[in-house]
Design an enzyme around this catalytic site. Sequence first.
Site, PDB file in Angstrom:
ATOM      1  N   ARG A 123     -25.893  -1.389   7.978  1.00  0.00           N
ATOM      2  CA  ARG A 123     -25.434  -2.765   7.804  1.00  0.00           C
ATOM      3  C   ARG A 123     -25.702  -3.606   9.043  1.00  0.00           C
ATOM      4  NH1 ARG A 123     -19.745  -2.877   4.740  1.00  0.00           N
ATOM      5  NH2 ARG A 123     -20.798  -4.601   3.738  1.00  0.00           N
TER       6      ARG A 123
ATOM      7  N   LYS B 132       0.850  -1.190   0.000  1.00  0.00           N
ATOM      8  CA  LYS B 132       0.000   0.000   0.000  1.00  0.00           C
ATOM      9  C   LYS B 132       0.888   1.243   0.000  1.00  0.00           C
ATOM     10  CE  LYS B 132      -4.134   1.666   2.409  1.00  0.00           C
ATOM     11  NZ  LYS B 132      -5.075   1.380   3.519  1.00  0.00           N
TER      12      LYS B 132
ATOM     13  N   GLU C  27     -19.477  -4.867  10.763  1.00  0.00           N
ATOM     14  CA  GLU C  27     -20.354  -4.073  11.623  1.00  0.00           C
ATOM     15  C   GLU C  27     -21.375  -4.926  12.368  1.00  0.00           C
ATOM     16  OE1 GLU C  27     -18.607  -1.390   8.575  1.00  0.00           O
ATOM     17  OE2 GLU C  27     -19.658  -3.328   8.484  1.00  0.00           O
TER      18      GLU C  27
END
Length: 694
Positions: A396, A282, A368
């Site tokens: 969610r 990354k 979540e």
Amino acid sequence: MNSPRTLPAAPYPLLGMLSGPNALRALSDNEIGSLAEEIRAFLVQKVSATGGHLGPNLGMVEVTLALHRVFNSPHDTLLFDTGHQSYVHKLLTGRAGAFDQLRQAGGLSGYPSRQESTHDVIENSHASTALAYADGLAKARQLMGECDRAVVAVVGDGALTGGMAWEAMNNIGHAPGRPVIVVLNDNERSYAPTVGALADHLQHLRSETPDTVDWLLKVPPKLAVRDEEVTGSLLVARTLFELLGFAYLGPVNGHRVASVEEALRIARDMRAPVVVHVVTVKGKGYQPAVEDQAECMHAVGVLDPATGKSETSAAAPTWTQVFSEELCSLGERRRDLVAVTAAMPGPTGLARFGDRFPKRFFDVGIAEQHAVTSAAGLAMAGLHPVIAVYATFLGRAFDQILMDVALHQLPVTFILDRAGITGPDGPSHHGMWDLTILGAVPGMRVAVPRDVTQLRELLAEAVADHTGPTAVRFPKATTGEDIPTLSRTGPVDILHSGRTNDILLITTGPLAKPAVEAANYLTGQGMGVTVVNPRWVLPVAAELTRLAARYRLVVTIEDNTRAGGAGTAIAQALADTGSTVPVRVLGLPGRFIPHGTRSELLAQAGLSRNGIIHSVLRAHAGHPHQDPEKPRTSGLGLPASNPNTPERRRTRQIHVGDAPASGDAPVPLPPDHDDERSNVDGEMRQAAETTARP
């Protein structure tokens, strides 16, 4: 979206000459290497100027080049999970010239967009969904006989911590004759480092790879014959993916285009469920991102590309920073406080709490639903969990909030960051449904602070409540000056007092500032306007309904969608008391709002100072003037007329655009109103206001 401008040939000659992804196949290996360097330089330059997701896309350059050289998009379907890693895909599919307007109003979206290109199939920024889309697409292709169209899902390792991903893997791996290629982009991070047993497993796979080869092929027994024909050998080592029915190729060096291409071609030829495990870095190629240990410059604002430093510093702290500081202060005094994050400790302000109280901090990954029910277990054991999540992600976990927390009356506090209009991240990130969702949850108390002092007070009150769930919502913005309280009745603050009981403005959170500004203008026009701010918005306080019933007109102001939000709850609460006072609900329209700045989008929804003035004047013009022989009194606790008098009952419903009643004086407009309206989407504003009649 505006048509992309032509990209200058220099300093990006190869990128500038690309007519589309098919042109990549004609490039030599050396040219592909040079193109990768150009793309990284381009991303640093453009994203530094607009802000956006920089680190993830710097790591995706070679993988995306390989994808478009092996597969024929859009005939073959490429899905990105999450969509923030699709910038290189956008560049290679003809949108390089639009990057100057990345995440700007009317410009290029920061996520895949079906309106922008046929190469974008899904518009996803919520993680862990692409594999389910891929499962459905592969089933449809099989039924329709389109066996020559590959389905490829590029999934970040962080996204695999979400439960939906494994529900899809369970279905895909069970159908060996239905090919789906899962490109696992393993950079060991979501925002923060990826956590959990899956991260440990991927680390084990990376460490097992011999130095003499780039990658290995591992397949489940039911694919062994076919795989031996393709590779000439069968390795017996097993992986989690093989156990689920997938062939496994990897780990592949994700920054060697030739290696990724070779693995993708083998995966395509197998015509079976395959995981291609690519290892990337990354922030690859940009030193400031590589050196950013916290997030690898996952998401950035406008910055100096030479240094990676922000060019501007906020004069005031953000709401998130104030919350972070106050939670740590509460944590010092309350040993029962624990914090839970769904893979976003930094963006939600919990990283500081985790550093100070590491044993009381839990990162559960991008999950979540699990976060909420796990928090319910923590609360059952006597602790008080604080779950910090973006407001857009709250939906969610609705079932878990309803059935696992509220049904058990558990003291769990939800911190809803990025509530309301978030700005450049667009429709998937606007937190405009949380009040609607939480309003349906029995026993849920919701606070919406208007300033820093109130945020500190309400957070302390929320975590001190042991009777059931609480929530505190605030926007993605810097804080402003405190708005003083003139007086308080129960949980309702009086911010501006009108001389008569003409109009009551009920405002939520930071929208108190434009509401008070609007009231000041309207007062100067001779109107009696009172502004109140309920500290706890849901459920509606009895003190608020008693106060509202004394006015000729009530206007509610919120940055939630009008459907089922605070205004709807207030109108219903008034109706339940028998009051017939008309209620004008100002809020966000019931449709997906595109990206732009927060101030632009709030103005377009009529939630700026002038927008509020405009709506109040229209509503007031459509309301019959009171009998001058029946003067009204102050709404701050003094006697008022009975809400069920004949005068009250003949109050008619107000509609947007009503003309003034016969004999009414002309409606005055603020000096700069016409200028603002000329720059505002009138349709959006009109959609953002309605009148509820109890």
